[in-house]
Design an enzyme around this catalytic site. Structure first.
Site, PDB file in Angstrom:
ATOM      1  N   SER A 145       0.833  -1.203   0.000  1.00 40.81           N
ATOM      2  CA  SER A 145       0.000   0.000   0.000  1.00 40.81           C
ATOM      3  C   SER A 145       0.869   1.255   0.000  1.00 40.81           C
ATOM      4  O   SER A 145       1.705   1.430  -0.878  1.00 40.81           O
ATOM      5  CB  SER A 145      -0.970  -0.042   1.174  1.00 40.81           C
ATOM      6  OG  SER A 145      -1.938   0.979   1.085  1.00 40.81           O
ATOM      7  N   HIS A 146       0.700   2.128   0.981  1.00 41.01           N
ATOM      8  CA  HIS A 146       1.407   3.412   1.010  1.00 41.01           C
ATOM      9  C   HIS A 146       2.747   3.314   1.726  1.00 41.01           C
ATOM     10  O   HIS A 146       3.411   4.339   1.922  1.00 41.01           O
ATOM     11  CB  HIS A 146       0.537   4.467   1.695  1.00 41.01           C
ATOM     12  CG  HIS A 146       0.239   4.137   3.128  1.00 41.01           C
ATOM     13  ND1 HIS A 146      -0.544   3.069   3.494  1.00 41.01           N
ATOM     14  CD2 HIS A 146       0.627   4.732   4.297  1.00 41.01           C
ATOM     15  CE1 HIS A 146      -0.630   3.019   4.814  1.00 41.01           C
ATOM     16  NE2 HIS A 146       0.073   4.008   5.323  1.00 41.01           N
ATOM     17  N   ASP A 297      -2.437   6.282  -3.495  1.00 41.37           N
ATOM     18  CA  ASP A 297      -1.220   5.623  -3.026  1.00 41.37           C
ATOM     19  C   ASP A 297      -0.775   4.584  -4.047  1.00 41.37           C
ATOM     20  O   ASP A 297      -1.321   4.504  -5.150  1.00 41.37           O
ATOM     21  CB  ASP A 297      -1.426   5.027  -1.635  1.00 41.37           C
ATOM     22  CG  ASP A 297      -2.507   3.961  -1.614  1.00 41.37           C
ATOM     23  OD1 ASP A 297      -3.308   3.898  -2.567  1.00 41.37           O
ATOM     24  OD2 ASP A 297      -2.566   3.190  -0.636  1.00 41.37           O
ATOM     25  N   ASP A 301      -5.717   2.207  -3.388  1.00 42.66           N
ATOM     26  CA  ASP A 301      -6.882   1.952  -2.544  1.00 42.66           C
ATOM     27  C   ASP A 301      -7.170   3.132  -1.612  1.00 42.66           C
ATOM     28  O   ASP A 301      -8.191   3.150  -0.933  1.00 42.66           O
ATOM     29  CB  ASP A 301      -6.736   0.647  -1.754  1.00 42.66           C
ATOM     30  CG  ASP A 301      -5.678   0.692  -0.664  1.00 42.66           C
ATOM     31  OD1 ASP A 301      -4.815   1.601  -0.695  1.00 42.66           O
ATOM     32  OD2 ASP A 301      -5.699  -0.192   0.221  1.00 42.66           O
ATOM     33  N   ARG A 302      -6.282   4.130  -1.606  1.00 42.80           N
ATOM     34  CA  ARG A 302      -6.509   5.326  -0.808  1.00 42.80           C
ATOM     35  C   ARG A 302      -6.619   6.551  -1.717  1.00 42.80           C
ATOM     36  O   ARG A 302      -6.125   6.550  -2.848  1.00 42.80           O
ATOM     37  CB  ARG A 302      -5.375   5.549   0.199  1.00 42.80           C
ATOM     38  CG  ARG A 302      -5.264   4.449   1.235  1.00 42.80           C
ATOM     39  CD  ARG A 302      -4.248   4.811   2.291  1.00 42.80           C
ATOM     40  NE  ARG A 302      -4.107   3.740   3.279  1.00 42.80           N
ATOM     41  CZ  ARG A 302      -3.764   3.937   4.542  1.00 42.80           C
ATOM     42  NH1 ARG A 302      -3.527   5.165   4.983  1.00 42.80           N
ATOM     43  NH2 ARG A 302      -3.645   2.927   5.376  1.00 42.80           N
ATOM     44  N   GLU A 384     -13.219   4.284   5.899  1.00 47.49           N
ATOM     45  CA  GLU A 384     -12.276   4.297   7.012  1.00 47.49           C
ATOM     46  C   GLU A 384     -11.657   5.682   7.163  1.00 47.49           C
ATOM     47  O   GLU A 384     -11.490   6.403   6.167  1.00 47.49           O
ATOM     48  CB  GLU A 384     -11.150   3.291   6.778  1.00 47.49           C
ATOM     49  CG  GLU A 384     -11.587   1.844   6.729  1.00 47.49           C
ATOM     50  CD  GLU A 384     -10.408   0.908   6.618  1.00 47.49           C
ATOM     51  OE1 GLU A 384     -10.356  -0.068   7.389  1.00 47.49           O
ATOM     52  OE2 GLU A 384      -9.526   1.135   5.773  1.00 47.49           O
ATOM     53  N   GLU A 385     -11.273   6.014   8.369  1.00 44.26           N
ATOM     54  CA  GLU A 385     -10.674   7.317   8.639  1.00 44.26           C
ATOM     55  C   GLU A 385      -9.338   7.503   7.940  1.00 44.26           C
ATOM     56  O   GLU A 385      -8.850   8.621   7.773  1.00 44.26           O
ATOM     57  CB  GLU A 385     -10.497   7.495  10.152  1.00 44.26           C
ATOM     58  CG  GLU A 385      -9.242   6.924  10.754  1.00 44.26           C
ATOM     59  CD  GLU A 385      -9.135   5.405  10.650  1.00 44.26           C
ATOM     60  OE1 GLU A 385      -8.006   4.892  10.706  1.00 44.26           O
ATOM     61  OE2 GLU A 385     -10.169   4.725  10.514  1.00 44.26           O
ATOM     62  N   SER A 386      -8.733   6.414   7.471  1.00 46.31           N
ATOM     63  CA  SER A 386      -7.423   6.458   6.832  1.00 46.31           C
ATOM     64  C   SER A 386      -7.519   6.651   5.317  1.00 46.31           C
ATOM     65  O   SER A 386      -6.638   6.233   4.582  1.00 46.31           O
ATOM     66  CB  SER A 386      -6.643   5.180   7.151  1.00 46.31           C
ATOM     67  OG  SER A 386      -7.397   4.037   6.791  1.00 46.31           O
ATOM     68  N   LYS A 403     -11.052  -1.322  -0.816  1.00 44.28           N
ATOM     69  CA  LYS A 403     -11.048   0.130  -0.929  1.00 44.28           C
ATOM     70  C   LYS A 403     -10.699   0.564  -2.356  1.00 44.28           C
ATOM     71  O   LYS A 403      -9.878  -0.069  -3.015  1.00 44.28           O
ATOM     72  CB  LYS A 403     -10.045   0.715   0.063  1.00 44.28           C
ATOM     73  CG  LYS A 403     -10.410   0.471   1.516  1.00 44.28           C
ATOM     74  CD  LYS A 403      -9.330   0.934   2.476  1.00 44.28           C
ATOM     75  CE  LYS A 403      -8.117   0.028   2.428  1.00 44.28           C
ATOM     76  NZ  LYS A 403      -7.160   0.309   3.520  1.00 44.28           N
TER      77      LYS A 403
END
Length: 539
Positions: A145-146, A297, A301-302, A384-386, A403
């Site tokens: 991910s990130h 990212d 997914d973000r 999600e908060e992220s 996500k």
């Protein structure tokens, strides 16, 4: 905060790619050392080859374990596989393909041997299994991910298309560690791996018109900037622009596995987090060049949303705006479709849900909890908060069960096109109606024993009756939405809340806190939260 946060990376900040790849092939982990074992967190196994935590041995064993797990579950269809742009993702994909081929698994890899975003792989699994095939598909996504460039990551997505639940990941991790302990003697492997191919890019982009009002964006002439942050979404943004004829500029077309073009994150590390003001500093600098500027990212997914008037939006703020907009502009969604949020997301979402007359479905941290609701349509949005979220197609059926940062980024353009206002302007309107919450996460020191106790703490162990001068209305150790253990505790008043959860990687616990009164009140909540938790842990 590191003194260099938000400044450009220098040569000294860059990972040595030759050493990283050599370590992947040469180092053999010792699973008697906890840091070198296979451990599946909320997003798969992660680590660095330089730490003997993500090496060929790990990936071969994990893949063999996945083969055995999917066989035990009767999953007999194709396995979709994709990788992001991290340097270790390519070698890990090759390892996995060799093991899958030797085990006779029908593998579908990208038709152009390109990068595959997490949401595109989830989309492919769902599409295959919804098409009425006699067998069922699953998938592997190779991404941390990130995480920084030195890291690798390996995730398994079962036939529902989302992150595997803890029953599956625990079995896979335990089996993989046993295989490694036996010298990988049980791994079947061949150098002759020739997977079949699947057009992830074409299938995903062509279907976007069924979840985003692309025509509205085009009619309004929204000027879009998209920064893939060197990740897997790069070819997707180019194709979206060309396929739909949007006014869309990819502001950074570079893919560099050292991520030398990044600005440093809060701790001085290179990290591709599109919700971080420090990591997104160079993107935010161009905020006035577009109606909206977005970031993703490495595995897409973000999301990060940048507006001319608001700069980089707090993820919680954008989630609240997206929820209010979507539930008012998706008439085919079920009338009883709930709003999904994690326990540590902002309570302004609760107030938005109440104003919409919608049920709030609050679950523990981890996107896996949203999967069943997204599949059957009983939850239309999970966030999600992220800065991770997904939602249903316009017809109320599942889009992805992982996500999707691409659709959340495109949604910002739809919101501008339809409302004539930026998401940050709409958030300001929400605060006029519901109040302006102040939200922050901080860390507090804890031993491994204290972290273990916190993960199993019962809300009844909290003896405090007030928080920051207000009566405590709830002490939660299970999520209200699904009664699942939260792995910590959440304490709520009418004006504020805090949640405490142990870190999975450091000797700290995380305190998430929010106040609808102001910054000074938030700081009081944070101080008392630490006192309350420490007392419950016997610190």
């Amino acid at each position: 905060m590191n003194d260099r946060a938000g400044t450009p990376a220098t040569a000294d900040d860059l990972v040595d790619l030759d050493a990283l790849i050599a370590a992947y092939h040469e180092r053999v982990p010792d699973v008697s050392v906890p840091e070198q074992k296979v451990v599946f967190g909320t997003s798969g196994h992660r680590g660095s080859s330089l730490d003997s935590a993500f090496n060929d041995t790990h990936i071969a064993a994990i893949t063999q374990a996945i083969v055995e797990y999917r066989t035990s579950q009767g999953t007999d269809g194709p396995l979709f596989i994709g990788r992001d742009t991290h340097a270790l993702s390519g070698p890990a994909e090759r390892t996995a393909l060799e093991v899958l081929a030797a085990n006779g698994v029908h593998v579908l890899a990208d038709s152009e041997n390109g990068y595959v975003p997490t949401p595109a792989l989830s989309h492919a699994i769902i599409a295959y299994n919804r098409a009425g095939n006699a067998d069922t598909a699953d998938g592997i996504v190779i991404t941390p991910s990130h995480n920084p460039p030195r890291d690798g990551g390996f995730k398994y997505n079962p036939p529902h298309g989302g992150p595997a639940d803890s029953d599956a990941t625990s079995w896979i991790a335990e089996r993989a560690n046993a295989i490694i302990a036996g010298g990988n003697a049980e791994v079947q492997r061949t150098e002759h791996a020739s997977p079949d191919r699947y057009d992830f890019l074409g299938a995903y982009v062509a279907d976007l018109e069924n979840i985003i009002d692309i025509d509205a964006i085009k009619r309004a002439g929204v000027k879009i900037g998209a920064d893939p942050l060197g990740g897997a979404s790069l070819p997707y943004w180019n194709r979206i622009r060309d396929h739909y004829g949007l006014d869309l500029t990819v502001v950074n077309p570079d893919v560099d596995p050292t991520w030398s073009f990044m600005t440093l994150d809060w701790d001085g590390k290179i990290r591709m987090d599109p919700s971080s003001p420090s990591a997104m500093a160079s993107v935010v600098a161009r905020k006035d060049d577009f109606d909206v500027l977005t970031g993703n990212d490495a595995d897409s997914d973000r999301h990060g949303i940048v507006t001319p008037d608001g700069g980089l939006m707090n993820p919680n703020h954008y989630l609240a705006v997206a929820i209010e907009y979507l539930y008012a502009h998706r008439p085919a969604w079920r009338d009883d479709a709930a709003i999904g949020k994690t326990l540590v997301s902002s309570s302004i979402i609760d107030r938005v849900a109440e104003s919409l007359g919608r049920r709030l479905w609050e679950v523990p941290v981890g996107f896996k909890w949203f999967v069943p609701g997204l599949i059957d349509g009983s939850v239309a949005f999970g966030g999600e908060e992220s800065a991770g979220a997904s939602f249903l197609r316009t017809d109320g059926t599942a889009w992805t069960t992982d996500k999707d940062g691409i659709i959340l980024a495109l949604l910002a353009s739809e919101i501008i096109a339809v409302t004539g206002k930026t998401p940050s302007q709409l958030y300001d309107e929400l605060t006029e109606r519901f109040g302006a919450p102040v939200y922050q996460r901080v860390d507090a020191a804890a031993s491994k024993e204290q972290k273990a106790r916190l993960s199993k703490l019962d809300g009844d162990a909290i003896t405090a009756e007030t928080l920051a001068g207000d009566p405590i209305t709830a002490k939660l150790s299970k999520a209200p939405g699904n009664d699942a253990a939260v792995g910590g505790v959440k304490v709520v008043t009418d004006k504020a809340w805090f949640a405490a959860r142990p870190s999975g990687t450091e000797d700290v616990y995380k305190i998430y806190a929010e106040s609808f009164v102001g910054q000074e009140h938030l700081e009081q909540v944070q101080r008392e939260a630490k006192e309350i938790v420490d007392a419950a842990l016997g610190a």
